[in-house]
Design a protein around this motif. Structure first.
Motif, short mmCIF file in Angstrom:
data_model
loop_
_atom_site.label_atom_id
_atom_site.label_comp_id
_atom_site.label_asym_id
_atom_site.label_seq_id
_atom_site.Cartn_x
_atom_site.Cartn_y
_atom_site.Cartn_z
N LEU A 24 35.61 6.62 93.48
CA LEU A 24 36.79 6.76 93.13
C LEU A 24 36.12 5.41 91.88
CD1 LEU A 24 39.28 8.21 94.36
CD2 LEU A 24 37.51 10.22 93.20
N SER A 25 36.35 4.37 92.20
CA SER A 25 36.10 3.34 91.37
C SER A 25 34.51 2.48 91.11
CB SER A 25 36.52 1.93 92.42
OG SER A 25 36.54 0.91 91.94
N PRO A 35 37.57 -12.72 97.23
CA PRO A 35 39.04 -11.58 96.02
C PRO A 35 38.71 -10.70 95.23
CG PRO A 35 38.95 -14.25 95.91
CD PRO A 35 37.39 -13.99 96.01
N HIS A 36 37.63 -10.08 94.63
CA HIS A 36 37.31 -9.77 94.19
C HIS A 36 37.24 -8.31 94.77
CE1 HIS A 36 34.76 -7.54 90.99
NE2 HIS A 36 34.36 -6.98 91.84
N LEU A 37 35.90 -8.45 96.06
CA LEU A 37 36.04 -7.35 97.04
C LEU A 37 37.71 -6.51 97.78
CD1 LEU A 37 33.20 -8.78 99.17
CD2 LEU A 37 33.38 -6.63 97.73
N TYR A 38 38.45 -8.02 97.62
CA TYR A 38 39.83 -6.42 98.03
C TYR A 38 40.17 -6.42 97.15
CZ TYR A 38 44.90 -7.10 99.71
OH TYR A 38 46.37 -7.23 99.73
N GLU A 39 40.16 -6.84 95.80
CA GLU A 39 40.11 -5.88 94.73
C GLU A 39 39.92 -4.54 94.12
OE1 GLU A 39 43.63 -6.54 92.07
OE2 GLU A 39 43.43 -8.10 94.05
N LEU A 40 38.54 -4.72 94.53
CA LEU A 40 38.04 -3.13 94.70
C LEU A 40 38.69 -2.45 95.52
CD1 LEU A 40 34.28 -4.03 94.53
CD2 LEU A 40 36.03 -3.74 92.42
N LEU A 41 38.51 -2.53 96.59
CA LEU A 41 39.24 -1.89 97.88
C LEU A 41 40.86 -1.59 97.32
CD1 LEU A 41 38.91 -4.06 100.95
CD2 LEU A 41 37.37 -1.94 100.46
N LYS A 42 41.80 -1.77 97.28
CA LYS A 42 43.39 -2.02 96.24
C LYS A 42 43.01 -0.96 95.15
CE LYS A 42 46.15 -5.53 95.80
NZ LYS A 42 46.62 -6.32 95.05
N GLN A 43 42.32 -1.33 94.44
CA GLN A 43 42.09 -0.14 93.39
C GLN A 43 41.04 1.11 93.48
OE1 GLN A 43 38.61 -1.71 90.77
NE2 GLN A 43 38.91 0.11 89.12
N GLU A 44 40.26 1.43 94.80
CA GLU A 44 40.10 2.59 95.03
C GLU A 44 41.41 3.22 95.96
OE1 GLU A 44 37.29 5.44 96.27
OE2 GLU A 44 37.05 3.87 94.58
N HIS A 45 42.09 2.40 96.86
CA HIS A 45 43.32 2.86 97.51
C HIS A 45 43.94 3.65 96.26
CE1 HIS A 45 45.74 3.31 100.50
NE2 HIS A 45 46.88 3.20 99.16
N GLY A 46 44.03 2.84 95.65
CA GLY A 46 45.42 3.25 94.31
C GLY A 46 44.52 4.71 93.60
N LEU A 47 43.61 4.37 93.42
CA LEU A 47 43.03 5.87 92.64
C LEU A 47 42.81 7.30 93.86
CD1 LEU A 47 39.24 3.84 91.07
CD2 LEU A 47 41.89 5.74 90.02
N GLU A 48 42.86 6.80 95.16
CA GLU A 48 42.66 7.75 96.17
C GLU A 48 44.13 8.16 96.29
OE1 GLU A 48 41.14 6.07 99.74
OE2 GLU A 48 39.04 6.67 98.98
N LYS A 49 45.04 7.66 96.37
CA LYS A 49 45.85 7.85 96.50
C LYS A 49 46.39 9.12 94.81
CE LYS A 49 49.41 4.88 98.27
NZ LYS A 49 50.45 4.15 97.90
N LYS A 50 46.15 8.56 93.68
CA LYS A 50 46.48 9.33 92.96
C LYS A 50 45.11 10.32 93.17
CE LYS A 50 47.33 5.53 89.93
NZ LYS A 50 46.36 4.75 88.48
#
Length: 147
Positions: free
Chosen positions: A24-25, A122-137
């Protein structure tokens, strides 16, 4: 830190194998192109027993000090080359300098890779958090449509 790399690699590999699933990201989709580099970085972390940012920073400091010592040694040899006692001694010093330069190359490469990983993690960690948030939505929207 190595867990972040492992998770990104795993997610990208799973998505690559499944034709009907898409990341999704957009940023994570772009990271998919760098899969080989991410795998190489992950193996680097595993080889050096680096699991945290502190471990990686210690590795960087160790590499810098090792490189500094080798540069001082090479500089001393270069000074002896400029003031040779005999042609044989000059040739021997040149060979020593070449050997030290060969020792420096892998240390420089290790230092560059470690610094790049430190910058990228840190950028990769943010990508994972962003993908997780998009999947939750997306999951919430899917559940709401089913009602």
């Amino acid at each position: 830190m190595d867990a972040v790399f492992y998770l990104v690699i795993t997610v990208v590999q799973i998505v690559a194998e499944l034709a009907d699933v898409m990341l999704l990201s957009p940023d994570l989709r772009a990271a998919e192109k760098d899969l080989k580099e991410l795998v190489a970085d992950y193996h680097f972390l595993q080889e050096h027993g680096t699991h945290t940012t502190a471990d990686l920073q210690a590795n960087i400091e160790r590499s810098k000090s090792e490189l500094s010592a080798l540069e001082r040694e090479r500089s001393g040899i270069s000074n002896r080359i400029r003031r040779p006692k005999s042609p044989e001694e000059q040739a021997q010093n040149k060979e020593c300098r070449k050997a030290v330069s060969k020792q420096m190359k892998p240390v420089r490469e290790r230092l560059r890779r470690a610094e790049r990983i430190l910058e990228k993690s840190p950028h990769l960690y943010e990508l994972l958090k962003q993908e997780h948030g998009l999947e939750k939505k997306a999951r919430v929207r899917y559940k709401e449509r089913g009602r």
